[in-house]
Each structure stands twice: as structure tokens, then as C-alpha cells.
Design a protein around this motif. Structure first.
Motif, PDB file in Angstrom:
ATOM      1  N   UNK A   1       4.189  35.943 146.341  1.00 27.49           N
ATOM      2  CA  UNK A   1       5.374  35.465 145.623  1.00 27.49           C
ATOM      3  C   UNK A   1       6.589  36.300 146.010  1.00 27.49           C
ATOM      4  N   UNK A   2       7.740  35.630 146.006  1.00 31.63           N
ATOM      5  CA  UNK A   2       9.010  36.274 146.317  1.00 31.63           C
ATOM      6  C   UNK A   2       9.865  36.308 145.063  1.00 31.63           C
ATOM      7  N   UNK A   3      10.481  37.464 144.795  1.00 34.46           N
ATOM      8  CA  UNK A   3      11.362  37.636 143.651  1.00 34.46           C
ATOM      9  C   UNK A   3      12.743  38.028 144.152  1.00 34.46           C
ATOM     10  N   UNK A   4      13.774  37.481 143.535  1.00 38.90           N
ATOM     11  CA  UNK A   4      15.140  37.825 143.916  1.00 38.90           C
ATOM     12  C   UNK A   4      16.070  37.538 142.752  1.00 38.90           C
ATOM     13  N   UNK A   5      17.217  38.169 142.771  1.00 40.65           N
ATOM     14  CA  UNK A   5      18.197  37.926 141.728  1.00 40.65           C
ATOM     15  C   UNK A   5      19.423  38.788 141.910  1.00 40.65           C
ATOM     16  N   UNK A   6      20.453  38.490 141.121  1.00 40.14           N
ATOM     17  CA  UNK A   6      21.666  39.294 141.179  1.00 40.14           C
ATOM     18  C   UNK A   6      22.371  39.268 139.831  1.00 40.14           C
TER      19      UNK A   6
END
Length: 705
Positions: free
Chosen positions: A468-473
Motif C-alpha cells: 500500500x502507498x500512503x501520501x498526503x499534505x
């Protein structure tokens, strides 16, 4: 007897008149000379069941070295119900009658020397009157001990025409209590924790029983209980924060089932019937658990935390059932008796450890590693003997059946998540992460027919890995005025108990918070969830076992507080869910491929406001509406599609007026209306009027409230 609305209003007017005379007399009296103070705590407006005004104030006086603040609200709730009472009680379960809406008592030591406690707080609301209530007692002596205790009660009622022909019902009282004592709570070197919790749930219910290709309603008395004892110690050793917890949990269920009159069943062309049925299925067991926590920060450059939990659960059950009646062939069942027993053991270990490296003031790297392993081992045996005759009374051969089964499940999973966070500047920051899991499940089965002595065994092992890939800002286009949060999680997830393909999922959320002024703010957000559960890749026809769901949620809210006399809040939530699963079912002979679909199209809006037009008058008003259109124009008439939805319309306006009679009494009048409508022919609609009146007393003669 149902009370009509005009009668309720007449009672209210008469009550107001009497209370007005009483309060006028009280106001004319001089207040006693005491040392007074004021405590005001702003709270958000809630439903009328909580009976909360914009400000909660308690009287204060000093006696024996303690400052006392206390208040109590007593009154009466009326109820005028038009429509389905069972549905109303399943949703809300409010009743008419006298009420102790809530009460508060707070004692604070002016000088803590030689006092047994520094603070004592006692609170209660709705106990044994409304659908839920609580009582809370907190006592603390700074530096020595701290005791927190809460007891809650839930009166659960469920009786719905649109669920299992109204043959799955329940009317139970659920009591839960938690008591926690900490010795030396402020001591960083060592402190001790003791705790006890209980859980009691009991009451009548109805379930159904399948017998001889028919279904029969069964009366049941539901009874469960559990007790939890725990002990813990918190330490500070060489800069490490260490915590140990030891616990023991005991649980037991003693639910009984019975039919004591002739039941013909739900089959429209009945042959089977049950004359009597008794079933006892008690179960009991215990859990020992141990928890270890550790944390350390190294010079604000490296942060380490860890948790390790081990538990071992053992459970047992016994089974005894006796039945008389007739089977589907018309044979008379003189006695069908079943005996059984079994047990299971489940040791489980779980741990996770996290390490965060502060590479710079702007850049952080964190890694969390977790694992879980458990084993479920258990089995049971049963023996059934059927003594029967033909419809004409000719004895049939004695029916015997017996089996011993044993199951063994071994599960282990490793999971690792690594994440990097970077603060570009004070206006923008972002993160990236990756999560990996590795799982293996082994299932062993052994079956023995104790009559024929035939047996069978099987073993199966499945393993899988997920990524799984997690990302955010986080962005601030306008500092202190506008903030944007964005998160996305995309990849695969496993299922601990089902040996099918991984979930392919995407979760995304974006949230905005905007504050144009100090008095006004609003939020709006959007959340997306896609979850696909395809069939196993090695299945013969993979497309026939798939399932998927799509969820879209939009929400918004605002808050405006122009001054201390006015507050307005509002919001709207739109929730759209489509869930589909491939199914196979027989139709006119051959097995056909079909689709099971559920649609949710929910809209919820609310608005509430609090006003104080005069120092002696406060007003709270609210309006809430929830509407689900269900499938609407999308409803499918295709025979191969089984579609479910629940279109409803639910509205609830309310208001509350608070009159300050004098320094010691508030006079409250409120009203709440519930209007529920279904788009079905179940006659479960209702309209409920719930006016109430109450007096809140502030003991101690506080002024300037």
C-alpha cells in the motif's frame, strides 16, 4: 392511554402557573449570607434528552474548608405518540414521567492540607428514566491518589416489522461500570494502577429456529455478564517510560430458549410443527492478559515507542435441547434430544514498535513494525436421539446421530510501515509512506462420526502479501485563515479469517477549514472509499465470487459566534454508498449468476442556535433532517438482481427556553418533535411530541449567574 396534544398543553399551562407563583414567593425571600462564586462552562448544544443549555452554571459556597458547587435539574417529560410505538421505541425509547435530568456536585478543598481529598465530583443524568443514563464519581488527592468511576445504563429495545417478520426482537437492560484507582498519580518515578469493570446484559428476546424445513419463533431470555480485574505499574527508569499491566477477565452467557405452546411455523403450507422446545446453551470462560509499554526520547532526535500484548483465552460450552412435535412428513416426534459440549483455547500475541528519526527541523522519518500471531484450538461433540412414530402411531426406528469435531487455526502476520514527513515551509508540508504485510493462515480439520466410526481429515495453508502507498499534505494558502488537509491510502489489505483474494482499496480524503474572521468559521470535506474484493485467482470461475463497494461522503459545517449572546451552527452531509456482490442461486432448475446490490443515498442537514436576548432569558433551537432516497430511479427490475435499500425521511425540530427566576432557580421549558416516515407498507411511521418542563436549582445562593 394516549395523551392528546391539547391536554398536554393544558397541563403545561397549569404547571407554569403554579411554578410562577412558587418562584415569585422564592424570589421575594432574602438569600442566605454565604460566600459565593460563579462557574460557567460553555458547551455545545445537544438534543433535548441531554437537556443542556448554552451555559451550565453551578452555585458555590464554602463550608469546612471546602468550596461546594452544585446544581440539580428535576422535571417532567410528556409524550404524545401517533403511529408505530415499537418502531419509536426501537429508535428513541423515550417515555413520559418525572425525571432527574441531571445533577452535579463539586467539592474543592480551599487548603488541601489535612484534607482526605482535594476534589470530589459527582455527576448523573437520566439514570433509570431515559433510554440511557450515567452516574460518575471522581475523587482526587493530588500527589496521593486519583479515583475515576463511571456506571452507565442502556435500555435497548428492538421490534421491527421489516426485519425477520418481527420475530427477532429484544428488550434488555445493559449495565456497564468502570472503576480505576491510581496511587501516586503525579509521581514520575513510580505509580500504581488498579481497576475493575463489569458488564451485565439481560432481558427477554425472540429468535427463530429452523426445524424440518420450516422456521419457528422461539422465546428466549438473554443473559450475559463479564468481570475484568487489572493491575498496573508505571515506571521511569534510565529515561525510559515503562508500563506493565496484568489483567484477568471472566465471562459467562446463560441464555435460554423455549417454546411452550403449539407453533405451526412460517411455512404457508405447514406439515412440521413444534409442541415444546427447551434449549440451554451456557458458555463460560476467562482471559488472562499482559501488556508491556515502553517509550524513550533521545535528545529530541530519536523517539522510540513499543507495545507488547499477550493474552490467553479459554472458553467452554454445553448444550442440551429437547423437542416434541411433528416433522415435515407428518411423523410424530415423541422426543428429539441433543446433547453436546466443547471447548476452545486461543493464545494471542501482538506487538508493534515505532522509531522516529528527526533528521532536521523540517524532515522526519518514522518506521513502525508490527506482528500478530494466534492459535485457535478446540472442538466439541454432540449426540442426537430421535424417538418418533408415524402419523398413525406406528413406531419408527430410533434415530441416532453423533459426531466429534476438532478445528485448529494458526495465524501470523507481519506489517511494516515507513513514512517520511517534510515541512517545506510554514505554508506547506507533505508526507509519503509505504506499508507491507505478510500473512499466513493454516487450517486443520478432523471429523469423526461416533456412530459409524468414519472419520475425515483435511489441512490447508494460505499465504499472501500486500502493498500500500500512503501520501498526503497540509497546506495553508492563507495563514490562520484557510487550511487544507489531503490524505490518500491506496493498495491492498488482507482479511484475517477469509482465504480469498486481497482487498484492492483506495481511500482519499480532503478537508478544508476556513476562518475568515475570529467569529466565523466553516469546514467542508470530501471522502472517497473504493473497496474491491475479487475472487481467488485460482478459482474456476473467478468473476462469480467478486464483491465491491463505492462510498462518497461530502460534508460541510459552519459556526458563527458574533458575541457572547448569540451562537449559530449548521451543516450538511451527503453519503452515497453502492455495494455489490456476485451471487449464484437456483432459478427454475439451473444455477444462475446474479447480483446482490445495496444502495444508500443519505442526506443529513442540521441547524441550531443559542440566543440570550435578556440576562434572565436564554433560548436554544435546532432543526435536524435526515432523508435517504434509496435506489430512487435506479431500482432494478431484473430478476437476477437482488436489490436492497431503505428510503426514509426523519425530521426533528426542538427548542428550549431558560428563565432565570432568581439567583438560585432556573425554570426550563422545552419541546422536541420526531417525524419518521418509511417508503414501505409496514405501517412503521410515527410522529412523537415530547414537551418537558423542569426546574434547575443552584444550591448556595449564587449571584450574577
Amino acid at each position: 392511554m394516549k395523551v392528546q396534544t391539547h391536554k398536554i398543553l393544558t397541563i403545561i399551562i397549569n404547571f407554569f402557573g403554579c411554578m410562577g407563583l412558587l418562584c415569585a414567593g422564592l424570589a421575594a425571600q432574602d438569600s442566605p449570607a454565604v460566600s459565593t462564586g460563579v462557574q460557567e462552562t460553555s458547551v455545545s448544544a445537544e438534543t433535548s434528552s441531554d437537556k443542556t443549555s448554552k451555559s451550565t452554571k453551578t452555585a458555590q459556597t464554602t463550608t469546612g474548608g471546602y468550596e461546594f458547587k452544585s446544581s440539580i435539574e428535576v422535571g417532567y417529560r410528556f409524550r404524545d405518540l401517533d403511529g408505530n410505538e415499537n418502531k419509536f421505541r426501537s429508535d428513541l425509547n423515550y417515555k413520559a414521567g418525572a425525571r432527574l435530568f441531571d445533577s452535579t456536585f463539586l467539592a474543592t478543598a480551599a487548603d488541601s492540607d489535612r484534607k482526605p481529598f482535594d476534589t470530589l465530583l459527582i455527576m448523573g443524568s437520566g439514570w433509570n428514566a431515559d433510554r440511557n443514563g450515567y452516574a460518575r464519581v471522581n475523587v482526587e488527592k493530588v500527589g496521593w491518589y486519583k479515583l475515576n468511576s463511571t456506571v452507565r445504563r442502556f435500555q435497548y429495545f428492538n421490534s421491527l416489522l421489516n426485519f425477520a417478520k418481527n420475530q427477532h426482537t429484544r428488550n434488555t437492560d445493559h449495565n456497564i461500570g468502570d472503576f480505576d484507582l491510581t496511587i501516586l498519580p503525579q509521581n514520575e518515578a513510580v505509580s500504581f494502577r488498579f481497576g475493575y469493570s463489569f458488564d451485565r446484559n439481560s432481558g427477554p428476546q425472540m429468535v427463530t429456529y429452523d426445524f424440518s424445513r420450516d422456521e419457528f419463533p422461539v422465546n428466549s431470555e438473554y443473559r450475559t455478564n463479564a468481570d475484568d480485574l487489572r493491575f498496573g505499574v508505571d515506571l521511569k527508569v534510565l529515561g525510559f517510560d515503562i508500563s506493565f499491566t496484568e489483567g484477568y477477565r471472566r465471562f459467562r452467557e446463560r441464555t435460554t430458549f423455549s417454546i411452550d405452546t403449539l407453533q405451526l411455523g412460517n411455512n404457508p403450507n405447514p406439515n412440521a410443527s413444534i409442541s415444546t422446545l427447551s434449549r440451554d446453551l451456557p458458555s463460560w470462560g476467562h482471559t488472562n492478559y499482559h501488556q508491556f509499554l515502553i517509550h524513550r526520547n533521545f535528545d529530541k532526535r530519536v523517539d522510540f515507542t513499543g507495545r507488547l500484548v499477550y493474552s490467553d483465552t479459554n472458553s467452554e460450552f454445553s448444550f442440551l435441547q429437547r423437542l416434541t412435535g411433528r416433522d415435515r412428513f407428518g411423523n410424530r416426534i415423541i422426543l428429539d434430544e441433543v446433547n453436546g459440549s466443547g471447548d476452545a483455547d486461543r493464545p494471542n500475541i501482538f506487538g508493534d514498535f515505532g522509531l522516529t528519526l528527526f533528521a532536521s527541523d523540517k524532515f522526519r522519518i518514522s518506521n513502525t513494525f508490527g506482528f500478530q500471531a494466534y492459535r485457535i484450538s478446540g472442538g466439541g461433540d454432540y449426540f442426537e436421539m430421535v424417538n418418533s412414530t408415524t402419523s398413525g402411531g406406528v413406531p419408527l426406528p430410533l434415530g441416532l446421530e453423533g459426531e466429534f469435531i476438532h478445528r485448529f487455526t494458526n495465524y501470523r502476520r507481519f506489517i511494516n510501515t515507513i513514512e517520511g514527513d517534510y515541512d517545506v515551509n510554514r505554508f506547506f508540508s507533505f508526507y509519503l509512506g509505504y506499508r507491507f504485510t505478510d500473512r499466513e493462515v493454516t487450517l486443520n480439520r478432523f471429523d469423526l462420526d461416533t456412530i459409524t466410526q468414519g472419520s475425515s481429515r483435511s489441512s490447508d495453508t494460505a499465504s499472501n502479501k500486500t502493498h500500500s502507498l500512503l501520501a498526503g499534505f497540509k497546506a495553508r494558502p492563507i495563514p490562520r485563515k484557510w487550511t487544507i488537509y489531503f490524505d490518500i491510502d491506496h493498495g491492498q489489505a488482507d482479511n484475517a479469517f477469509t482465504r480469498i483474494a486481497n482487498y484492492d482499496f483506495t481511500q482519499m480524503r480532503i478537508r478544508n477549514r476556513i476562518e475568515p474572521t475570529d467569529e466565523f468559521s466553516f469546514n467542508f470535506s470530501f471522502e472517497l472509499k473504493n473497496n474491491d474484493n475479487p475472487s481467488r485467482p485460482d478459482a474456476a470461475v473467478p468473476q462469480e465470487l467478486g464483491a465491491k463497494s463505492r462510498s462518497r461522503i461530502f460534508s460541510s459545517s459552519f459556526s458563527w459566534t458574533p458575541n457572547n449572546e448569540v451562537t449559530l451552527n449548521g451543516g450538511y452531509v451527503n453519503n452515497r454508498l453502492t455495494s455489490e456482490a456476485d451471487i449464484r442461486f437456483p432459478r427454475f432448475g439451473p444455477v444462475n449468476l446474479g447480483l446482490s446490490r445495496y444502495l444508500l443515498r443519505s442526506n443529513y442537514g442540521y441547524f441550531d442556535g443559542w440566543f440570550r436576548p435578556h440576562e434572565r432569558v436564554s433560548f436554544f433551537g435546532a432543526y435536524r433532517i435526515s432523508k435517504d432516497t434509496g435506489s430512487g430511479d435506479m431500482f432494478s427490475t431484473t430478476p437476477a438482481v437482488i436489490e436492497g435499500n431503505y428510503p426514509i425521511d426523519f425530521q426533528s425540530p426542538e427548542f428550549r427556553l431558560i428563565f432565570k427566576i432568581n439567583d438560585s432557580i432556573d425554570w426550563n421549558v422545552g419541546y422536541q418533535y420526531y417525524n419518521f416516515n418509511e417508503k414501505f407498507e409496514n405501517n412503521q411511521d410515527y410522529r412523537a411530541h415530547l414537551p418537558y418542563i423542569s426546574l434547575r436549582f443552584y444550591f448556595g445562593g449564587a449571584k450574577d449567574r
